[in-house]
Enzyme design. Structure first.
Site, PDB file in Angstrom:
ATOM      1  N   ARG A   1     -46.026  44.835  36.280  1.00 44.45           N
ATOM      2  CA  ARG A   1     -46.103  44.502  34.858  1.00 44.45           C
ATOM      3  C   ARG A   1     -44.730  44.248  34.249  1.00 44.45           C
ATOM      4  NH1 ARG A   1     -45.695  49.207  31.787  1.00 44.45           N
ATOM      5  NH2 ARG A   1     -45.340  51.072  33.029  1.00 44.45           N
ATOM      6  N   THR A   2     -44.763  43.502  33.120  1.00 44.16           N
ATOM      7  CA  THR A   2     -43.522  43.102  32.469  1.00 44.16           C
ATOM      8  C   THR A   2     -42.903  44.291  31.760  1.00 44.16           C
ATOM      9  OG1 THR A   2     -44.481  40.941  32.070  1.00 44.16           O
ATOM     10  CG2 THR A   2     -42.506  41.493  30.839  1.00 44.16           C
ATOM     11  N   LEU A   3     -41.661  44.616  32.114  1.00 43.33           N
ATOM     12  CA  LEU A   3     -40.963  45.720  31.460  1.00 43.33           C
ATOM     13  C   LEU A   3     -39.898  45.210  30.503  1.00 43.33           C
ATOM     14  CD1 LEU A   3     -40.523  48.079  34.518  1.00 43.33           C
ATOM     15  CD2 LEU A   3     -42.104  48.361  32.617  1.00 43.33           C
TER      16      LEU A   3
ATOM     17  N   ASN B   1     -49.034  45.375  29.784  1.00 41.04           N
ATOM     18  CA  ASN B   1     -48.435  44.286  30.562  1.00 41.04           C
ATOM     19  C   ASN B   1     -48.314  43.064  29.662  1.00 41.04           C
ATOM     20  OD1 ASN B   1     -47.508  42.678  32.581  1.00 41.04           O
ATOM     21  ND2 ASN B   1     -49.491  42.376  33.578  1.00 41.04           N
TER      22      ASN B   1
END
Lengths: 276, 245
Positions: free
Chosen positions: B22-24, B126
């Site tokens: 997932r996008t952090l 996410n």
């Protein structure tokens, strides 16, 4: 129609290229009590005959609100109709949730037709035994569609389904050319007259019929009994012939009875037209 | 249960494997987008920069795109997520066209679709790391809205993302009015973009202006703004505070 060796399964073709189970399903629609739809440029009116099975019971619900801008009238297996109405309501509300706008009527009927088609091509299913008159409004105007158990759908200016619907269709065929420009009141009046035709002389009262309207600025709603009875009384529909000339309705373009419409009736007697 | 299962559970709790899914944080980002309603439709402006952290790495990134016949979208934030959004939107428009009936999705519908998408991704932890501006005209009705990466959405007569909210919108609040002509609208947007160019460190001097009217979408060729650095304040910046820079 008579029994034959190709009519057991919906997935069996007859040598003549027919699917008898689908045709039998359309018979079920013809056995149901009448439902009628008419539309103008700005309004759609749905009407149905509601006969209670006995004086003690309530009558079957045959008109369903699907969304503020769409309603359906059904004829045939009302249980199938109820289930399909739930599907239609779901589709409309999901579309509204995702796009915050109203599902176009044309798209809803295609989804419904595709759902009906599936049941004509699976050996473990049966076709829906209900015909639906879908009336609604969207950006492109007022629409009336008829969805058939076969999975076909057609758009109509006016239509009637169910038992003795031919009588209503005859009336509508005489009048339909004026419908596009009809006012809301004239449209409702014509619906009541058409409904009366299917009763074959029986008295038209608000207790045996249901009327629903949807229009520009008017959400789909079923008219209550008092209103309907008042309209019946006002138009003096109870026991008279529908007037040839509407003095108070300048929007009717067909004044005198045209010849061609009457010629159509004798030829159709004794033959129920196929829906396909 | 056996030892193998509990080891797996422990790893998941530590989160290292799951995190790669997932996008952090964003990597290549675009800066502000500014949009206004004008007499005939909507105008959007965005520069063509894609920053890689503090490096102004890419200078030909198109951040304004048409969506179907009736809408345009402008994006700031992670560029790869914007490309993903464009894939979803192109698919949405494709299916809309495949109905082949008289109906088409307008800007309001597209805006709400985007809102649902952004909010649902946010709920799964996410997100699509973008702030979007969606504008369009359908049947004479003008529409201008914005969605953030957490699903906050609203419509207004003028919207902006990122630094544009702080630097451009005050200008628009003072100077925007109904029925701006095209020339007035462009001048107003250029005024906003110029301020952003002076004050936003991730701005680059290469921008596009997109216009949408009932007739259709036009996105201009890239061009640069004239800047003026001979203001007295710039000449002797530390005049009021010796020793600072």
């Amino acid at each position: 129609m008579f029994r034959n060796q190709y009519d057991t399964d919906v997935t069996t073709w007859s040598p003549a290229g027919r699917l008898f189970q689908v045709e039998y399903a359309m018979e079920a629609v013809k056995q149901g009590s009448a439902a009628i739809g008419l539309r103008s440029k700005t309004h759609v009116v749905l009407a149905s005959v509601n006969k209670a099975s006995s004086e003690l019971s309530s009558h079957q619900k045959k008109i369903f609100k699907v969304d503020d801008h769409i309603g359906v009238a059904i004829a045939g297996l009302t249980a199938d109709g109820r289930v399909l109405s739930r599907y239609l309501r779901n589709e409309c509300i999901n579309y509204s949730y995702t796009y915050e706008s109203l599902l176009p009527v044309g798209r809803l009927v295609v989804q419904l037709a595709d759902k009906a088609q599936v049941c004509t091509q699976r050996s473990w299913k049966r076709p829906y035994g209900v015909g639906l008159l879908v009336g609604g409004l969207d950006e492109s105007g007022a629409h009336l569609f008829y969805n058939c158990p076969s999975g076909n759908y057609f758009e109509y200016q006016a239509f009637a389904i169910g038992s003795r619907s031919q009588a209503a269709k005859t009336y509508l065929e005489r009048k339909f050319e004026g419908f596009m420009d009809s006012s809301r009141e004239t449209l409702i009046k014509d619906a009541l007259f058409a409904l009366r035709e299917t009763l074959q002389g029986e008295k038209l009262t608000s207790s045996i019929c249901t009327i629903a309207v949807v229009g520009v600025g008017e959400a789909f709603h079923i008219l209550d009994q008092e209103t309907v009875q008042a309209l019946i009384n006002e138009f003096e529909i109870v026991g008279e012939e529908p007037p040839a000339d509407e003095a108070a309705a300048p929007d009717q373009s067909t004044g005198a009875e045209p010849g061609p419409a009457d010629q159509g009736t004798p030829a159709d007697q004794g033959v129920t037209p196929m829906d396909i | 249960m056996n030892l193998a299962d509990s080891t797996q559970a422990m790893n998941n709790l530590l989160g290292s494997e799951a995190d790669s899914q997932r996008t952090l944080y964003p990597y290549v980002t675009g800066t502000s987008v500014v949009g206004i309603k004008y007499k005939d439709g909507i105008l959007l402006a965005a520069d063509m920069g894609g920053s890689y952290g503090s490096t102004l790495r890419y200078k030909t990134v198109e951040r304004l795109k048409p969506v179907g016949k009736h809408s345009i979208i402008g994006a700031s934030g992670e560029i790869s997520d914007f490309q993903e959004i464009m894939r979803y939107l192109d698919e949405l428009i494709l299916y809309d066209n495949m109905w082949d009936d008289g109906n088409s999705l307008g800007p309001k519908e597209v805006h709400n679709y985007l809102t649902r998408m952004m909010y649902n991704r946010r709920n799964k932890f996410n997100p699509l790391w973008n702030s979007l501006v969606l504008g369009g005209v359908k049947n004479g009705q003008k529409y201008l809205g914005t969605v953030s990466m957490i699903g906050v959405h609203y419509e207004d007569n003028h919207v902006a993302t990122g630094f544009g909210n702080h630097l451009a919108r005050p200008i628009l609040r003072d100077e925007w009015h109904e029925n701006l002509t095209f020339e007035e609208g462009v001048k107003l947007l250029e005024k906003c973009m110029r301020v952003l160019l002076y004050r936003d460190r991730s701005a680059v001097n290469k921008l596009q202006i997109a216009k949408i009217t009932e007739a259709g979408v036009t996105i201009s060729q890239p061009y640069a703004l004239k800047t003026s650095w001979d203001l007295s304040a710039f000449k002797n910046p530390t005049a009021g505070a010796e020793g600072s820079w």
